[in-house]
Design a protein around this motif. Structure first.
Motif, short mmCIF file in Angstrom:
data_model
loop_
_atom_site.label_atom_id
_atom_site.label_comp_id
_atom_site.label_asym_id
_atom_site.label_seq_id
_atom_site.Cartn_x
_atom_site.Cartn_y
_atom_site.Cartn_z
N GLY A 124 0.70 -1.43 0.07
CA GLY A 124 -0.05 0.07 -0.03
C GLY A 124 0.86 1.32 -0.08
N ASN A 125 1.99 1.26 0.55
CA ASN A 125 2.88 2.14 0.38
C ASN A 125 4.13 2.29 -0.55
N SER A 126 3.99 1.52 -1.45
CA SER A 126 5.37 1.18 -2.42
C SER A 126 5.62 2.49 -3.17
N HIS A 127 4.68 3.48 -3.35
CA HIS A 127 5.19 4.52 -4.21
C HIS A 127 6.17 5.53 -3.27
N GLN A 153 -6.18 9.89 2.53
CA GLN A 153 -7.36 9.78 3.16
C GLN A 153 -8.01 10.94 3.84
N LEU A 154 -7.22 11.61 4.49
CA LEU A 154 -7.56 13.02 5.22
C LEU A 154 -7.83 14.02 4.40
N THR A 155 -6.91 14.20 3.24
CA THR A 155 -6.69 15.60 2.50
C THR A 155 -7.39 15.39 1.07
N GLY A 156 -7.90 14.30 0.57
CA GLY A 156 -8.35 13.95 -0.55
C GLY A 156 -7.46 13.96 -1.53
N ALA A 157 -6.06 13.82 -1.36
CA ALA A 157 -5.01 13.88 -2.44
C ALA A 157 -4.91 12.55 -3.19
N THR A 158 -4.09 12.20 -3.99
CA THR A 158 -3.93 10.87 -4.66
C THR A 158 -2.44 10.43 -4.24
N ARG A 159 -2.33 9.06 -4.56
CA ARG A 159 -1.04 8.55 -4.42
C ARG A 159 0.27 9.26 -5.09
N ASP A 160 -0.17 9.81 -6.48
CA ASP A 160 0.55 10.58 -6.89
C ASP A 160 1.08 11.79 -6.30
N ASP A 161 -0.28 12.54 -5.58
CA ASP A 161 0.25 13.55 -4.91
C ASP A 161 1.35 13.31 -3.90
N GLU A 162 0.96 12.29 -3.24
CA GLU A 162 1.86 11.94 -2.10
C GLU A 162 3.51 11.77 -2.60
N ALA A 163 3.55 11.10 -3.65
CA ALA A 163 5.15 10.66 -4.23
C ALA A 163 5.51 12.12 -4.37
N PHE A 174 8.03 18.61 15.67
CA PHE A 174 8.81 17.53 15.37
C PHE A 174 8.12 16.35 14.49
N PHE A 175 7.04 16.37 14.49
CA PHE A 175 6.17 15.55 13.43
C PHE A 175 4.86 16.10 13.18
N THR A 176 4.58 15.96 11.85
CA THR A 176 3.05 16.48 11.70
C THR A 176 2.75 15.89 10.25
N GLY A 177 1.53 16.05 9.83
CA GLY A 177 0.84 15.69 8.65
C GLY A 177 0.84 16.62 7.73
N LEU A 178 1.13 16.55 6.51
CA LEU A 178 1.19 17.76 5.62
C LEU A 178 -0.10 17.52 4.35
N ASP A 179 -0.46 18.65 3.88
CA ASP A 179 -1.68 18.62 3.00
C ASP A 179 -0.73 18.24 1.70
N THR A 180 -0.78 16.81 1.09
CA THR A 180 0.12 16.41 0.09
C THR A 180 -0.37 17.20 -1.35
N ALA A 181 -1.66 17.30 -1.33
CA ALA A 181 -2.21 18.02 -2.38
C ALA A 181 -1.64 19.48 -2.73
N ARG A 182 -0.96 19.94 -1.93
CA ARG A 182 -0.24 21.16 -2.04
C ARG A 182 1.21 21.06 -2.61
N HIS A 183 1.66 20.19 -3.05
CA HIS A 183 2.92 19.91 -3.42
C HIS A 183 3.47 20.88 -4.53
N GLY A 184 2.50 21.60 -5.19
CA GLY A 184 2.97 22.54 -6.15
C GLY A 184 3.16 23.92 -5.70
N ASP A 185 2.67 24.07 -4.25
CA ASP A 185 2.58 25.42 -3.52
C ASP A 185 4.18 25.58 -2.91
N GLU A 186 5.16 26.51 -3.67
CA GLU A 186 6.46 26.64 -3.18
C GLU A 186 6.55 27.09 -1.85
N SER A 187 5.81 27.92 -1.48
CA SER A 187 5.71 28.73 -0.23
C SER A 187 5.49 27.47 0.72
N TYR A 188 4.48 26.92 0.55
CA TYR A 188 4.07 25.99 1.57
C TYR A 188 5.09 24.72 1.90
#
Length: 255
Positions: A13-16, A219-229, A188-202
């Motif tokens: 499930g997390n091969s990407h 699952q939390l942000t509605g992003a895709t596996r490609d967004d995560e990668a 120390f640790f936090t989850g990121l909004d992976t859908a914002r990978h194109g937002d350079e300031s973020y």
């Protein structure tokens, strides 16, 4: 002798994200041994894929019950850590999820210097997280004995169970700041909004302010596996650029 032996516990499930997690760990702790613990029932990578990652690859046959749950799984994980420690003679293991990227390892290394035996982070639903766990050799062996002796439910989570046992057995434990909203202060640790990978300031801000970043938040942000990668690759690039800038600034100041 190695200080750390890093373990990345993965499955299909997390091969990407596996390659990004390995690259981040290698950058953070150069020269330290890294072992992928893959699920032989649902492997994340093939032998050909792991060969190019320049890490040790081992498959595990114990039942993981979906997401590292139950006595058999915990006992299997701890025995794998013992096997690694015997080979590498490391004094600590670090367990990482594949969706957890090491951006700034200093916070964890500070705990080692303090002699902490078990360290993790909080989560939204628990005081104990499993995305990153630090354990001394002493803690690994003590927790293995506790897991073998204590009654543990089949659905008992790895993070909550090991964290609770660490406290109950008197192991020197530290629980660090986790899942704090991404604001302008170190965390120390936090989850990121992976859908914002194109937002350079973020991404630049997160690369600067987060020690361990969880990019597996689809699952939390509605992003895709490609967004995560993409977020993983973007974060690593941002950290590398940040380090280059800091080195250039230091060299300029020393002239």
């Amino acid at each position: 002798m190695n200080i750390l032996h890093v373990h990345i516990v993965c499955h299909a499930g997390n091969s990407h994200l596996v390659e990004h997690a390995c690259r981040a760990a290698q950058r953070a702790w150069p020269g330290m041994p890294i072992t992928l613990l893959d699920d032989e029932h649902a492997p994340a990578v093939s032998p050909a894929a792991y060969a190019k990652l320049d890490v040790e690859y081992r498959t595990t046959g114990f039942a993981r019950r979906g997401n590292l749950r139950g006595r058999e799984c915990l006992r299997g994980l701890l025995r794998e850590y013992c096997k690694s420690l015997k080979r590498s003679q490391a004094t600590y293991i670090v367990k990482l999820d594949p969706d957890t990227l090491v951006l700034h390892p200093d916070a964890l290394q500070g705990l080692i210097f303090q002699g902490v035996d078990y360290a993790t982070h909080s989560t939204l639903d628990s005081p104990f997280g499993g995305g990153v766990i630090l354990m001394s050799t002493f803690a690994v062996h003590k927790l293995l004995r506790a897991v073998c002796l204590c009654p543990i439910a089949d659905n008992a989570r790895e993070d909550m169970t090991l964290g609770g046992l660490a406290l109950a057995t008197g192991i020197h434990t530290a629980v660090l700041d986790g899942n704090t909203p991404c604001v302008d202060r170190p965390v120390f640790f936090t989850g990121l909004d992976t859908a914002r990978h194109g937002d350079e300031s973020y991404t630049s801000r997160m690369a600067l302010l987060v020690a361990f970043a969880n990019v597996g938040t689809s699952q939390l942000t509605g992003a895709t596996r490609d967004d995560e990668a993409c977020m993983a690759a973007t974060l690593l690039h941002a950290v590398e650029e940040l380090e280059k800038h800091q080195k250039m600034k230091k060299n300029y100041e020393n002239q």
